[in-house]
Each structure stands twice: as C-alpha cells, then as structure tokens.
Design a protein around this motif. Structure first.
Motif, mmCIF file in Angstrom:
data_model
loop_
_atom_site.group_PDB
_atom_site.id
_atom_site.type_symbol
_atom_site.label_atom_id
_atom_site.label_comp_id
_atom_site.label_asym_id
_atom_site.label_seq_id
_atom_site.Cartn_x
_atom_site.Cartn_y
_atom_site.Cartn_z
ATOM 1 N N ARG A 184 -5.497 9.533 2.877
ATOM 2 C CA ARG A 184 -5.771 8.201 2.334
ATOM 3 C C ARG A 184 -5.886 7.215 3.486
ATOM 4 N NH1 ARG A 184 -2.350 6.128 -2.688
ATOM 5 N NH2 ARG A 184 -3.227 8.113 -3.342
ATOM 6 N N GLU A 185 -6.880 6.359 3.441
ATOM 7 C CA GLU A 185 -7.018 5.320 4.443
ATOM 8 C C GLU A 185 -7.709 4.114 3.832
ATOM 9 O OE1 GLU A 185 -9.126 7.005 7.697
ATOM 10 O OE2 GLU A 185 -11.021 7.214 6.622
ATOM 11 N N GLU A 186 -7.402 2.957 4.390
ATOM 12 C CA GLU A 186 -7.951 1.719 3.843
ATOM 13 C C GLU A 186 -7.909 0.640 4.913
ATOM 14 O OE1 GLU A 186 -7.316 -1.178 -0.069
ATOM 15 O OE2 GLU A 186 -6.416 0.828 0.021
ATOM 16 N N ARG A 187 -8.926 -0.231 4.890
ATOM 17 C CA ARG A 187 -8.949 -1.379 5.783
ATOM 18 C C ARG A 187 -8.284 -2.547 5.046
ATOM 19 N NH1 ARG A 187 -11.915 -5.718 6.022
ATOM 20 N NH2 ARG A 187 -13.437 -4.909 4.525
ATOM 21 N N LEU A 188 -7.030 -2.804 5.381
ATOM 22 C CA LEU A 188 -6.277 -3.863 4.719
ATOM 23 C C LEU A 188 -6.487 -5.212 5.391
ATOM 24 C CD1 LEU A 188 -2.938 -1.912 4.176
ATOM 25 C CD2 LEU A 188 -4.719 -2.377 2.480
ATOM 26 N N ARG A 229 -3.735 4.383 7.618
ATOM 27 C CA ARG A 229 -4.006 5.766 7.195
ATOM 28 C C ARG A 229 -2.708 6.523 6.933
ATOM 29 N NH1 ARG A 229 -7.602 9.252 11.249
ATOM 30 N NH2 ARG A 229 -9.191 7.819 10.435
ATOM 31 N N GLN A 280 -7.278 -0.167 10.557
ATOM 32 C CA GLN A 280 -7.446 0.920 9.601
ATOM 33 C C GLN A 280 -6.071 1.542 9.373
ATOM 34 O OE1 GLN A 280 -10.547 1.468 8.515
ATOM 35 N NE2 GLN A 280 -10.326 3.238 7.193
ATOM 36 N N TRP A 304 0.837 -1.205 0.000
ATOM 37 C CA TRP A 304 0.000 0.000 0.000
ATOM 38 C C TRP A 304 0.872 1.257 0.000
ATOM 39 C CZ3 TRP A 304 -1.815 3.689 3.845
ATOM 40 C CH2 TRP A 304 -3.036 4.304 3.519
#
Length: 551
Positions: A493-497, A504, A502, A405
């Motif tokens: 930007r953030e995402e649940r990988l 970020r 979370q 990421w």
C-alpha cells in the motif's frame, strides 16, 4: 418541578454549540506524539496499573502483553481519565475521543455559567457562540489530547474560586484546592495558575481574619509528590525538551524569543481561514477586551471588598492568564501559527472570551450584548463552519495524516496477528499490534528471521516514507527508515499524503544474507515425537525461545 425550572433554552444553546464543534471534524489523533503517548500511558494504567508509556508489546498466544515502557514527561490526569473509560468499557484507543467529545459540552456549559455570573443569561450565550465558531477548539474536541481538559480545569478552578470567595467555608475551600491540584496535573505550564489560587486563598484568610483549613487539604500535598519526581525527566533526558525539533535553539526559554513569537501569535489570531483554525470575531473582540480588562483590574484592585466574587476571581486569574501567555512567548517553540503549537493558544483564547464577558457589564444597554451575539453568530456561520468543514489547516501536518492512514490500515486487517516495523512503534503498540522500530529490527535481524521461519506472525510489514526530489523525481527514504539490502520488501500500500512525499507499507518477503535466504524453512524434516509429554516440552521450549526473541 425542578425539571420545569431548568433553562432549556440555554441547554439547547450549549448542545447546539457542542454539536457544531463535533460534526465537521474527523475524530482522530491530531498531534501525534503527545496524543499517542497519552494513549499509551492510559493503556498501561488500564492493563498493568502502572504509569508507563509502552515501548514494547506483543501478541503472545492471542493475548497482547506490554513488555517494556518508559516514564513519560506528560502529566497523568488525562490518561487517568481515559484509563477509567477503558476499565468501564474495555480497552479502545477511541476512548480518548469519547472523553474529549463529552468534555466539549462540559466546557461550553462552564463558559455559559461564567458568562451568566458576569452579565446574565445572554452573556453566557455569547461565550458559547464565540467558542462554537473556533475551529481550533473543534480540532481538539475531536482529538486525543489533553487541551480540552486543560480548559475545563482552568475554568472550573476559576469558578470554584468565585464560589470560595462567596461562601468562605471548608467545603468550597476543599473543592477549590483540589481543582487547582488536578489542573496542575493536566499540562506542565498550568502550574502558573497556582499563583492566583494562592492569592485568592490568602485574600479570603485576610478578610476572615483566620486560616480556613480542612483535613483533605492538609493531606493534599502528598498527592503532588510525584510531580517534581516526574519533572526530573527533563534533567535525565535532554531530548524531553524536544530542542532537536527546532534547530538553532539552545535554551528552552528566553526573553529573546518574545518578538518573533508575538509575530507568530498575530499570524495565528488574524490569519486566513485556509491557513489557521482561528476565529476573527473572537480574536478581534478579545484583543479589544483585554486592554479594557487590564484597566478594570487596576481600578478594582483598590476596591476588592466591594466587588462580587466572580469579579474578584477574574481579577486574580487575569494575572495567571497573563503569566501563561508570557511563558509561551518566552518558549523556544512558542509559535502559535505552527501546526503543532496552535493548541497552546487555547488558554489565551479562553482569557479573551472571559475578558469580553467581564467587560460587557460596562455597557449596560441590552443592544450591545445582542449586537455582540449577532456578530458572533455571523462569524460562526460565515467563517467558523466553512473553515471547520474544509479543515484545510489540517492538511499541512504530515504526521497527523500518516497516523490516520496507519489507523485505517489497522482497521482493515481482519486480525492483529501481524508485526509492524515502524519508528513510531508506540502507535502500533497502543493499538495492540506487535511492533518494533527500524533500528531494533536491524539489530535483531535474527529474531525477525526466527519469527518469519516459524510463521509466528501472519505477516511482517514495514512503514516507510519516501521524499521526492522536485527536479529529478528521485525518491529517497527518510532518514532512519532504511532496513538495508538484506530485507526484501514487497509494497502492499502506498499513497501521496503530502506533496513530494510517498508513504508506503511493504511486506517483508524474506531476509537474506548475501545470496542465502535466511527465512526459508529448513529443508531437513524432523520427526514429531509421539509422546504427548515430549510434545509439550517442545512447545514450552519454543515458547521460552519465542519470548526471548521478542523485538
């Protein structure tokens, strides 16, 4: 005429096997700390001709400069090869993937050669088919680690040992010894293979009634002086053993770890395809073949003089493979089903395949070998390819997902003129992005303020991970990621990988001291001198201050 004599069918088998291993996995850093540290070492070897892992580096007027580094515990042969690629093609982190992509074909070629020496052409095809169906090999072939090089050097040393046993001349002796020395400089535990190497040399000397020595081998120990010095890192830094990664362990090696590690090994070798990147065909055939191989070793030790060179080399190296496996079982973190440790099972799986190839000649009927090839192909198509295509076994390793990421974020930025605050700063530095750990940013808050006020970087970002409470849904920062209330952040930007996390990246909008905004430009206007020399003096003074403030 020589081109016509090439075994094009075997070359095609090797090429197809290598392509199968490469096309289903995404190229990237799979085991984060090891692979990033190796990349960083190759970076300093390329830029500074120094064996250091960079911990501090910054963009200074458009040129990225490594400012500070540490001596890493990892052997240097792999980063040395990557640094050569940097020298030839320019510095790119992806050169580590290119090297491993090439090594996979070299390795399969060596497997084919070993099989051909043991039992003919079809045995070589069997070896290639068994490894082509191993998702773990695909994972490492598309990564940036040294596991594939380790396999290449183990097998190269074995085959060169067979060549030395057959020729018994100075050239083959030199090649064998230097291959062994390079093997030791790939992985720490590969030093156990020096035992069979020494045994083969002594056996040949005994048979010849004389010591075969060459000048390159006499001076070879000088090339190993750095190895014990580098190993002192484990004495200097207790954290080098990574004992903190597995709470409850007090010793890196112990016989008491064996029962639990054996259970984890079985869990890896025979686990579900969704859980483990294994090959049931390889595991089953290997577990059957190794006891047969042990019986053959006992029987053939009594008649070594009459055995072909490759069999003698395999007999001696069987003890090396057994010692390597035993060492892993005594290791506190020797659980083969662990996402980080799986790769340590690759030498054992090489042993399994070689055991199959060594035992096959005991069943001279061609139908047996053809049946094994058919079984290997069924395993490849029915389990290996679907497992590699889904690569569900990769999705549990959060550090690897976060690294991919981050690299995507780097690739999407038009320029690398920003700074990243991240506890894994080596990742950013090895990608030529200015970076500093969170604790250093807090300690050097004045430096961050200086850079933001003077627009030294286009932006200052921070990477953070939040853990989510399943009952309350409350998000809390991972330990060590909190910059404190003085840093005002704006998520970009953030995402649940992974579940209940979370990830970020935020932009540092401003730095405060209570109500006062420290990063706001000075409202007092200063007159710019008209004298060119005075301007240059101001610029030089600013640059000196800039360098002093570097995080």
């Amino acid at each position: 005429m020589r081109v016509r004599r090439l075994d094009w069918a075997s070359i095609a088998v090797i090429a197809i096997g290598g392509v199968v291993l490469l096309v289903h996995e995404t190229f990237g850093f799979k085991i984060v700390m090891d692979e990033i540290m190796l990349l960083g070492t190759s970076m300093s070897m390329h830029f500074n001709r120094a064996v250091l892992t960079p911990t501090r580096g910054n963009d200074i007027q458009g040129a990225f400069v490594i400012i500070e580094g540490i001596m890493d515990k990892r052997p240097i042969f792999f980063p040395f090869l990557v640094s050569i690629l940097h020298d030839l093609t320019g510095y790119r982190p992806e050169n580590a993937f290119i090297l491993n992509g090439c090594l996979v074909f070299v390795f399969l070629g060596l497997v084919y050669l070993a099989g051909r020496l043991f039992a003919g052409r079809l045995a070589g095809w069997l070896g290639v088919a068994l490894f082509a169906g191993l998702p773990l090999l695909a994972q490492n072939a598309t990564g940036g680690g040294f596991e594939l090089l380790n396999l290449v050097m183990i097998l190269s040393t074995l085959l060169l040992g067979a060549r030395f046993l057959g020729k018994r001349d100075g050239l083959s002796f030199t090649a064998f010894c230097y291959s062994a020395l390079l093997l030791v400089q790939v992985r720490y535990e590969s030093a156990v293979f020096l035992v069979p190497v020494v045994a083969i040399i002594l056996w040949v000397w005994f048979r010849e009634g004389r010591a075969i020595l060459t000048w390159p081998v006499i001076f070879a120990p000088l090339l190993m002086i750095h190895c014990p010095l580098q190993h002192r890192i484990f004495d200097i830094r207790a954290s080098a053993w990574q004992m903190e990664s597995k709470p409850g362990f007090t010793k890196p090696f112990s016989l008491s770890y064996i029962p639990d590690n054996l259970a984890h090994a079985v869990s890896y070798f025979f686990g579900k395809a969704t859980d483990q990147p294994n090959s049931l065909v390889l595991s089953t055939l290997g577990c059957i073949a190794i006891p047969f191989l042990a019986v053959l070793v006992v029987r053939r030790l009594q008649a070594l003089r009459s055995e072909p060179p490759v069999s003698v080399a395999m007999i001696f190296f069987t003890f090396g493979f057994a010692a390597q496996f035993a060492l892993m079982m005594c290791y506190f973190w020797g659980q083969f089903d662990d996402a980080i440790i799986r790769r340590l099972s690759l030498p054992t799986q090489l042993w399994m395949v070689l055991a199959v190839l060594a035992v096959v000649p005991q069943f001279p009927r061609p139908a047996v070998l053809k049946g094994l090839i058919a079984l290997a192909l069924i395993g490849l198509l029915a389990r290996g390819v679907p497992s590699m295509a889904a690569h569900a076994y990769n999705q549990e390793y959060l550090a690897g997902l976060e690294t991919a990421w981050r690299r995507k974020f780097i690739a999407e930025q038009p320029r690398k003129d920003y700074m990243m605050i991240d506890n894994d700063s080596i990742l950013w530095v090895s990608h030529e992005v200015s970076s500093t750990p969170v604790f250093m940013a807090i300690r050097n808050r004045a430096a961050i303020v200086f850079y933001m006020r003077n627009h030294a970087f286009s932006n200052v970002y921070v990477f953070q991970r939040y853990n989510i409470d399943a009952d309350t849904g409350r998000m809390t920062l991972r330990d060590g990621d909190d910059l404190g209330p003085d840093f005002v952040l704006e998520p970009v930007r953030e995402e649940r990988l992974l579940l209940l996390t979370q990830t970020r990246i935020s932009r540092v909008k401003e730095v405060r001291s209570g109500p006062e905004v420290l990063t706001r430009p000075d409202p007092v206007e200063h007159e710019v001198p008209k004298d060119h020399a005075a301007i240059e003096r101001m610029r030089q003074a600013y640059l000196e201050n800039f360098l002093k403030q570097l995080p």
